[in-house]
Design a protein around this motif. Structure first.
Motif, mmCIF file in Angstrom:
data_model
loop_
_atom_site.group_PDB
_atom_site.id
_atom_site.type_symbol
_atom_site.label_atom_id
_atom_site.label_comp_id
_atom_site.label_asym_id
_atom_site.label_seq_id
_atom_site.Cartn_x
_atom_site.Cartn_y
_atom_site.Cartn_z
ATOM 1 N N PRO A 255 0.811 -1.240 0.000
ATOM 2 C CA PRO A 255 0.000 0.000 0.000
ATOM 3 C C PRO A 255 0.831 1.271 0.000
ATOM 4 O O PRO A 255 0.492 2.241 -0.681
ATOM 5 C CB PRO A 255 -0.836 -0.134 1.278
ATOM 6 C CG PRO A 255 -0.921 -1.604 1.525
ATOM 7 C CD PRO A 255 0.369 -2.179 1.051
ATOM 8 N N GLY A 256 1.918 1.301 0.783
ATOM 9 C CA GLY A 256 2.752 2.498 0.809
ATOM 10 C C GLY A 256 3.351 2.813 -0.549
ATOM 11 O O GLY A 256 3.407 3.974 -0.973
ATOM 12 N N HIS A 257 3.788 1.778 -1.256
ATOM 13 C CA HIS A 257 4.355 1.975 -2.592
ATOM 14 C C HIS A 257 3.284 2.452 -3.574
ATOM 15 O O HIS A 257 3.555 3.330 -4.414
ATOM 16 C CB HIS A 257 4.975 0.667 -3.082
ATOM 17 C CG HIS A 257 5.483 0.730 -4.490
ATOM 18 N ND1 HIS A 257 6.677 1.330 -4.821
ATOM 19 C CD2 HIS A 257 4.946 0.277 -5.660
ATOM 20 C CE1 HIS A 257 6.855 1.247 -6.128
ATOM 21 N NE2 HIS A 257 5.829 0.614 -6.652
ATOM 22 N N ILE A 258 2.095 1.893 -3.471
ATOM 23 C CA ILE A 258 1.009 2.300 -4.373
ATOM 24 C C ILE A 258 0.635 3.755 -4.146
ATOM 25 O O ILE A 258 0.439 4.525 -5.094
ATOM 26 C CB ILE A 258 -0.210 1.370 -4.176
ATOM 27 C CG1 ILE A 258 0.128 -0.064 -4.609
ATOM 28 C CG2 ILE A 258 -1.405 1.882 -4.962
ATOM 29 C CD1 ILE A 258 -0.973 -1.053 -4.335
ATOM 30 N N ILE A 259 0.556 4.158 -2.866
ATOM 31 C CA ILE A 259 0.183 5.540 -2.564
ATOM 32 C C ILE A 259 1.250 6.507 -3.072
ATOM 33 O O ILE A 259 0.942 7.529 -3.708
ATOM 34 C CB ILE A 259 -0.034 5.702 -1.047
ATOM 35 C CG1 ILE A 259 -1.277 4.913 -0.605
ATOM 36 C CG2 ILE A 259 -0.191 7.181 -0.688
ATOM 37 C CD1 ILE A 259 -1.490 4.908 0.890
ATOM 38 N N ARG A 260 2.527 6.180 -2.822
ATOM 39 C CA ARG A 260 3.606 7.096 -3.221
ATOM 40 C C ARG A 260 3.787 7.156 -4.728
ATOM 41 O O ARG A 260 4.024 8.224 -5.292
ATOM 42 C CB ARG A 260 4.931 6.660 -2.577
ATOM 43 C CG ARG A 260 4.999 6.837 -1.084
ATOM 44 C CD ARG A 260 6.434 6.666 -0.610
ATOM 45 N NE ARG A 260 7.035 5.450 -1.123
ATOM 46 C CZ ARG A 260 7.010 4.266 -0.515
ATOM 47 N NH1 ARG A 260 6.375 4.162 0.643
ATOM 48 N NH2 ARG A 260 7.592 3.216 -1.034
ATOM 49 N N THR A 261 3.678 6.005 -5.397
ATOM 50 C CA THR A 261 4.040 5.924 -6.810
ATOM 51 C C THR A 261 2.870 6.189 -7.738
ATOM 52 O O THR A 261 3.032 6.835 -8.784
ATOM 53 C CB THR A 261 4.631 4.538 -7.117
ATOM 54 O OG1 THR A 261 5.677 4.266 -6.178
ATOM 55 C CG2 THR A 261 5.180 4.474 -8.533
#
Length: 352
Positions: A255-261
């Motif tokens: 989730p963190g990668h999806i939100i940032r990217t």
């Protein structure tokens, strides 16, 4: 070249019915578009907005003024005017570019005195340098508040919007509770508590600003981010339903990668606009709190405290009230117009 005779049901084209394009028609058909990015395209549109460009010029001039004016003007914001080490008691409430009797005598003897561009105040302090430092304080408060709102609001809104469900429900109810808190009352209570418990003498900048400003910074961190959080949450709720988010989940992206990217880059227009519009709101909040006596600690000036101190002599010397009021209007109006220009340039929903 001759072609075979076309059959009745054949899909073969009859080349005799076509005419070759001329060189002029070929040039008109050529469409060569320059490679660009979202930021570059938005800046190009922003530069075509005359109000936004004018606001940028005004803000640039104000920044140059507050940076370089203290290097040129030999007075300090708390300095009481003196001549040869003797306090000049006749330098109170001087008009712009006016000298006191002691300064005139000193000039007649061959001395040099830097002119008082905006005159002096009731304590014989140069008013121009106090307006410059007051503008510094107001801009510092506005930029600091916008950064706090940006960091907390984006983090909170991203988590709430992406998680959804009960997490989103609980986090939004917390936002509703924070919305109901009166910010002015919280600032007063915090300033009273911090004045009794907090020692700011060891911190140079905060000791000059005082406990009222520290409480104002805390209130910005506690209360003013909720608007940004709601905007980011609303954008994420619509973006996370797209196919590329599903594709990222299917390959195991966290989730963190999806939100940032994938998500936040598509919310950048809303984030930029909300941050730009937060600055004038914070400046106006600081100004009216300083006007009420809840701002910076004396002798550090702010635009609101300058307007409040000039209110008593408004009939005899109205210029002392007009100057900080005009500076507040210039800064707030410039940031508002710049925020509107950023919205028009970077919001994809407004593209024609």
């Amino acid at each position: 070249m001759d072609t075979a005779k076309k059959n009745l049901l054949s899909t073969q084209l009859d080349l005799s019915k076509f005419v070759k394009a001329t060189d002029e028609e070929k040039r008109q058909a050529e469409v060569v578009s320059e490679s660009t990015t979202f930021f570059r395209d938005g800046m190009r549109k922003l530069m075509k907005n005359p109000l936004a460009v004018g606001s940028i010029i005004v803000l640039a001039l104000i920044l140059l003024l507050i940076i370089f004016a203290p290097m040129i003007v030999p007075y300090s914001y708390e300095e009481i005017l003196s001549v040869n080490g003797v306090r000049d008691t006749g330098a109170k409430n001087l008009a712009p570019f006016e000298y006191s009797a002691m300064e005139q005598a000193y000039i007649a003897e061959g001395g040099k005195v830097f002119p008082h561009i905006m005159g002096t105040d009731e304590l014989s302090r140069d008013y121009f340098i106090r307006v410059v430092y007051g503008t510094r304080v107001s801009l510092f408060v506005g930029i600091f508040a916008s950064l706090v709102v940006l960091v907390i609001g984006v983090l909170y809104g991203s988590i709430s919007g992406y998680a959804g469900g009960k997490t989103d429900l609980i986090m939004m109810r917390i936002v509703d509770i924070i919305y109901s808190l009166p910010d002015l009352l919280v600032i007063i209570l915090l300033s009273v508590v911090l004045r009794e418990t907090l020692d700011l003498t060891s911190v140079p900048l905060l000791s000059d600003l005082g406990t009222n400003m520290v409480s104002l910074f805390i209130v910005f961190g506690l209360l003013y981010w909720v608007g940004m959080a709601r905007l980011v949450r609303a954008e994420i709720l619509s973006i996370k339903e797209n196919e590329y988010i599903l594709a990222a989940r299917s390959i195991g992206a966290k989730p963190g990668h999806i939100i940032r990217t994938h998500i936040l880059p598509n919310c950048i227009s809303v984030i930029i606009i909300a941050t730009a519009l937060q600055i004038p709101s914070a400046i106006f909040t600081e100004s009216y709190l300083s006007f009420l006596g809840l701002g910076v600690a004396l002798p550090m000036p702010s635009l609101g405290s300058l307007a409040n101190s000039a209110r008593q002599g408004m009939q005899s010397n109205p210029l002392k009230l007009v100057l900080p009021a005009v500076m507040i209007c210039l800064v707030v109006l410039a940031f508002n117009l710049l925020g509107d220009g950023l919205r028009d340039a970077f919001d994809p929903k407004l593209k024609k």
